[in-house]
Structures are given as structure tokens and as C-alpha cells.
Design a protein around this motif. Structure first.
Motif, mmCIF file in Angstrom:
data_model
loop_
_atom_site.group_PDB
_atom_site.id
_atom_site.type_symbol
_atom_site.label_atom_id
_atom_site.label_comp_id
_atom_site.label_asym_id
_atom_site.label_seq_id
_atom_site.Cartn_x
_atom_site.Cartn_y
_atom_site.Cartn_z
ATOM 1 N N ASP A 1 -4.451 -14.681 -9.057
ATOM 2 C CA ASP A 1 -4.183 -13.302 -9.485
ATOM 3 C C ASP A 1 -4.302 -12.336 -8.306
ATOM 4 O O ASP A 1 -3.512 -11.392 -8.185
ATOM 5 C CB ASP A 1 -5.155 -12.894 -10.595
ATOM 6 N N GLN A 2 -5.298 -12.572 -7.448
ATOM 7 C CA GLN A 2 -5.454 -11.719 -6.277
ATOM 8 C C GLN A 2 -4.253 -11.842 -5.340
ATOM 9 O O GLN A 2 -3.780 -10.831 -4.799
ATOM 10 C CB GLN A 2 -6.736 -12.084 -5.529
ATOM 11 N N THR B 1 -3.751 -15.355 2.221
ATOM 12 C CA THR B 1 -4.168 -15.126 0.835
ATOM 13 C C THR B 1 -3.566 -16.169 -0.088
ATOM 14 O O THR B 1 -4.255 -16.740 -0.951
ATOM 15 C CB THR B 1 -3.747 -13.714 0.390
ATOM 16 N N PRO C 1 -6.405 -0.725 -2.487
ATOM 17 C CA PRO C 1 -7.393 -1.442 -3.313
ATOM 18 C C PRO C 1 -7.005 -2.874 -3.636
ATOM 19 O O PRO C 1 -7.875 -3.705 -3.927
ATOM 20 C CB PRO C 1 -7.459 -0.587 -4.584
ATOM 21 N N ARG C 2 -5.712 -3.190 -3.600
ATOM 22 C CA ARG C 2 -5.275 -4.562 -3.921
ATOM 23 C C ARG C 2 -5.103 -5.420 -2.678
ATOM 24 O O ARG C 2 -4.734 -6.594 -2.786
ATOM 25 C CB ARG C 2 -3.957 -4.503 -4.703
ATOM 26 N N LEU C 3 -5.358 -4.852 -1.509
ATOM 27 C CA LEU C 3 -5.293 -5.614 -0.260
ATOM 28 C C LEU C 3 -6.719 -5.833 0.223
ATOM 29 O O LEU C 3 -7.148 -5.302 1.251
ATOM 30 C CB LEU C 3 -4.464 -4.857 0.784
ATOM 31 N N ALA D 1 -1.291 -10.003 -6.910
ATOM 32 C CA ALA D 1 -1.463 -8.556 -6.780
ATOM 33 C C ALA D 1 -1.280 -8.107 -5.332
ATOM 34 O O ALA D 1 -0.678 -7.055 -5.066
ATOM 35 C CB ALA D 1 -2.845 -8.143 -7.286
ATOM 36 N N ALA D 2 -1.781 -8.905 -4.381
ATOM 37 C CA ALA D 2 -1.644 -8.553 -2.972
ATOM 38 C C ALA D 2 -0.186 -8.586 -2.533
ATOM 39 O O ALA D 2 0.270 -7.724 -1.775
ATOM 40 C CB ALA D 2 -2.475 -9.507 -2.113
ATOM 41 N N THR E 1 2.479 -8.069 -4.439
ATOM 42 C CA THR E 1 3.125 -6.886 -5.015
ATOM 43 C C THR E 1 2.754 -5.629 -4.238
ATOM 44 O O THR E 1 3.615 -4.795 -3.925
ATOM 45 C CB THR E 1 2.727 -6.724 -6.488
ATOM 46 N N ALA E 2 1.457 -5.497 -3.925
ATOM 47 C CA ALA E 2 0.996 -4.315 -3.189
ATOM 48 C C ALA E 2 1.597 -4.270 -1.791
ATOM 49 O O ALA E 2 1.990 -3.203 -1.308
ATOM 50 C CB ALA E 2 -0.523 -4.311 -3.123
ATOM 51 N N THR F 1 -1.958 1.211 -2.678
ATOM 52 C CA THR F 1 -1.908 -0.240 -2.465
ATOM 53 C C THR F 1 -3.160 -0.802 -1.812
ATOM 54 O O THR F 1 -3.451 -1.997 -1.968
ATOM 55 C CB THR F 1 -0.691 -0.603 -1.602
#
Length: 349
Positions: free
Chosen positions: A131-132, A84, A171-173, A135-136, A138-139, A169
Motif C-alpha cells: 500500500d505504501q 520502495t 506525506p506519502r513519500l 501510494a508513493a 501515485t504521489a 505529496t
């Protein structure tokens, strides 16, 4: 390949034509006292566990705890996170290169007409991927907490809390890179170890308040980053309470620690033994079953040099009583001589 984790005893190392479900089921049937399996997500191994559990259910035998290996889930998540961030970094580099080319046209006095819209698209894509990735990351850091015995605030983890963390978590993966990790996270077998913790702690028969206080102290011991003036006061209060409520609370604390230490979450031990076997296999033109058995015997008879198993053998830790002989002395014994020595050990008070 089968290894008992507490003793590090190498129980099985067989060369087979197919590692399918039937082969694994036959192997598990050789261990009637087997209570739990920690494994990777291999299809043959998973099918074998399913067949063995079905056989036990049909025969009214105790069930087999099936746990997915935490090591492989964490490795897959780390691999997905690197992919990612790699995509985000490449998009950023692409946008930066396009920006430099766009700026160069301006410095040279050339027309930049028609270059602005594509450049903006590249920057928007780079920002979106960045941003993705953020967020990934952090998730994923939050999701890894589901595999710990204690939550970040020091409470004992359980399946309900772990499922809630995963649900929050997932939804952010997103994306294809995270597909395998998502499948592993939602598998029920991924958190079997949390059920085992709850069951075994309940089996200690401790007063709920005493158990809660002991778990508070154990959580602080396992999470040193939580130590502060406030938590030190809490630990002191819990110690005073335990002294009044349970005179031998330190012994009970050892039992609680033993329960947590005895719940295994990773099958990486098998990977380690397998890597050693493969390294030695590379030294031989042909690895036969007899040679593999010989290596397994050597491993199980050798004494550990360091750690809490120091000066003990895997066979000894497993409870197998054997003569105090070296590996070579053991090999020199005939079957009759070995039986005589074992009989003499049994006759000795």
C-alpha cells in the motif's frame, strides 16, 4: 565543467585540485554577463553560487538566478520509487514463501500450531508495504507534474501551484529511501525556472487576454494527450479571437514558444559533455589541461550535423565571429595570423 545550453558551447573545462565553493566562485566571476545557473545539488557548486551572488550583491550588480537541476531530482525520485517497490516485492515474496510452507505442513498432516501468527504478521507487513508503494507511486507521479510548464488541465504552472503539489505529496513519500528526494522537492531553487517563465512572459508586453489565449494554444501543442473534440473547439475559438485581437498573433506565438524554450530546467547537458570527455580521457594515460582545452576547442568549432543547430558551430551560435576554417586549419594559425584574420573580418562591411 560549464556549458551554455542554447549554443551547446563548452565554456569551461578545468582540472582543479578541489571543486569547492571558492574555486567555483572564481569560475563564475569570469563571466560577468552570466544571468542564470542550472546546477546539481553538489555542495561545492552550491557554495560557489552563494559566494558569487553575495559578491554581486555587495557590488550592486545584477543578481544571479540559481536553479536546481530537474534531471537529478527526477532521477533520485525514480531511484527511491524502485527501492520502495523492491521492499514491497521482497516482503510479498517472503510472505508467499511462508504461506506455501504453512500449506505444505497441512497437506503432510503435520501440526501448524504456532505458525499462523507469524504468517499473519508477514502478510500484514507485505500488505502495508504494498500500500505504501502504491501510494508513493501515485504521489510521485503527481509531484513530477510540478516540474512541467503546464498543469495537467492545461493552465500555466507557477511556484504557488508547484508548492501546493509538493505539500500534498510529501506525506506519502515517507521512509529513508525518499529522504534526498524530499529535500530536493522543498528547495526553493527547484522551481526557480517557474519564476523565470512568469517574468519573461510579462516582459513580452502582450495584452493579458492575448497572452492567455496564446498560452492555451501552446499548452495544447505541448500536451497532445489532452486533444479531444472539446479542446479542438477551444483551440478554434482561441484562434478566431487572436485573429481579431492581434493581426500578427502567429509571430507573438513564436515569441511565447521561444520564452518557454529558453528557460532551462536541466543540467544534464553538462553530464553528457562530461561523459564524452571522460570516455576520451580513458584513451590517454594522462589527461593534461592542454589536452582538455584542445578537446574543448574541437567541440566548439565542429558543425552540428542534425537538428535545429545544423551546419552551425557552438562558437557561432554563441555570437563569436571566427574565420570559416576547419579545426585543423585553425590550429595551424599563429596568434598573429589569427589576429590579422579577425581584424579583416571586423573591417569587412
Amino acid at each position: 565543467m560549464v556549458v551554455e545550453p542554447e549554443s551547446l558551447c563548452w565554456l569551461t573545462g578545468r582540472m582543479v585540485k578541489a571543486r569547492d565553493g571558492v574555486t567555483w566562485a572564481e569560475e563564475f566571476a569570469r563571466f560577468p554577463a552570466l544571468e542564470a545557473v542550472v546546477r546539481d545539488d553538489g555542495s561545492g557548486l552550491g557554495k560557489g553560487v552563494k559566494l558569487e551572488r553575495g559578491r554581486r550583491h555587495a557590488a550592486n550588480l545584477p543578481d544571479l538566478d540559481d536553479s536546481l537541476d530537474v534531471f537529478h531530482t527526477l532521477r533520485e525520485g525514480g531511484r527511491a520509487l524502485r527501492k520502495t517497490w523492491g521492499a514491497a516485492t521482497r516482503a510479498l515474496d517472503h510472505a508467499d514463501a511462508a504461506q506455501k510452507k504453512h500449506d505444505q505442513l497441512g497437506r503432510q498432516g503435520q501440526s501448524r500450531q504456532g505458525h499462523g501468527a507469524p504468517l499473519n504478521r508477514l502478510w500484514r507487513q507485505a500488505e502495508r508495504l504494498w500500500d505504501q508503494a502504491t501510494a508513493a507511486e501515485t504521489a510521485w507521479n503527481q509531484a513530477k507534474g510540478a516540474f512541467e510548464f503546464f498543469t495537467p488541465d492545461g493552465g500555466l504552472n507557477d511556484r504557488t501551484q508547484a508548492d501546493a503539489i509538493v505539500a500534498a505529496t510529501l506525506p506519502r513519500l515517507g521512509g529513508a529511501a525518499w529522504a534526498k528526494t524530499r529535500r530536493l522537492l522543498i528547495r526553493r531553487e527547484s522551481f526557480t525556472f517557474l519564476d523565470q517563465v512568469q517574468e519573461r512572459l510579462a516582459g513580452l508586453g502582450l495584452d493579458p487576454d492575448v497572452l492567455a489565449a496564446l498560452l492555451d494554444l501552446e499548452g495544447l501543442r505541448r500536451q497532445p494527450w489532452r486533444r479531444s473534440a472539446g479542446t479542438q473547439v477551444l483551440a478554434l475559438v482561441q484562434a478566431v479571437f487572436l485573429t481579431k485581437a492581434c493581426s500578427d498573433w502567429r509571430v507573438e506565438a513564436g515569441r511565447v514558444e521561444a520564452v518557454l524554450r529558453g528557460v532551462w530546467r536541466a543540467s544534464s547537458l553538462v553530464e553528457c559533455v562530461n561523459s564524452v570527455a571522460r570516455m576520451q580521457q580513458a584513451r590517454h594515460r594522462k589527461m593534461t589541461q592542454g589536452l582538455l582545452d584542445l578537446k574543448r576547442l574541437y567541440w566548439n568549432l565542429r558543425r552540428f550535423r542534425t537538428g535545429r543547430r545544423k551546419d552551425q558551430t557552438p562558437y557561432g551560435l554563441l555570437g563569436l565571429k571566427l574565420p570559416e576554417l576547419s579545426f585543423w586549419e585553425f590550429l595551424e594559425l599563429t596568434p598573429e595570423e589569427l589576429r590579422e584574420k579577425l581584424s579583416a573580418m571586423e573591417d569587412t562591411p
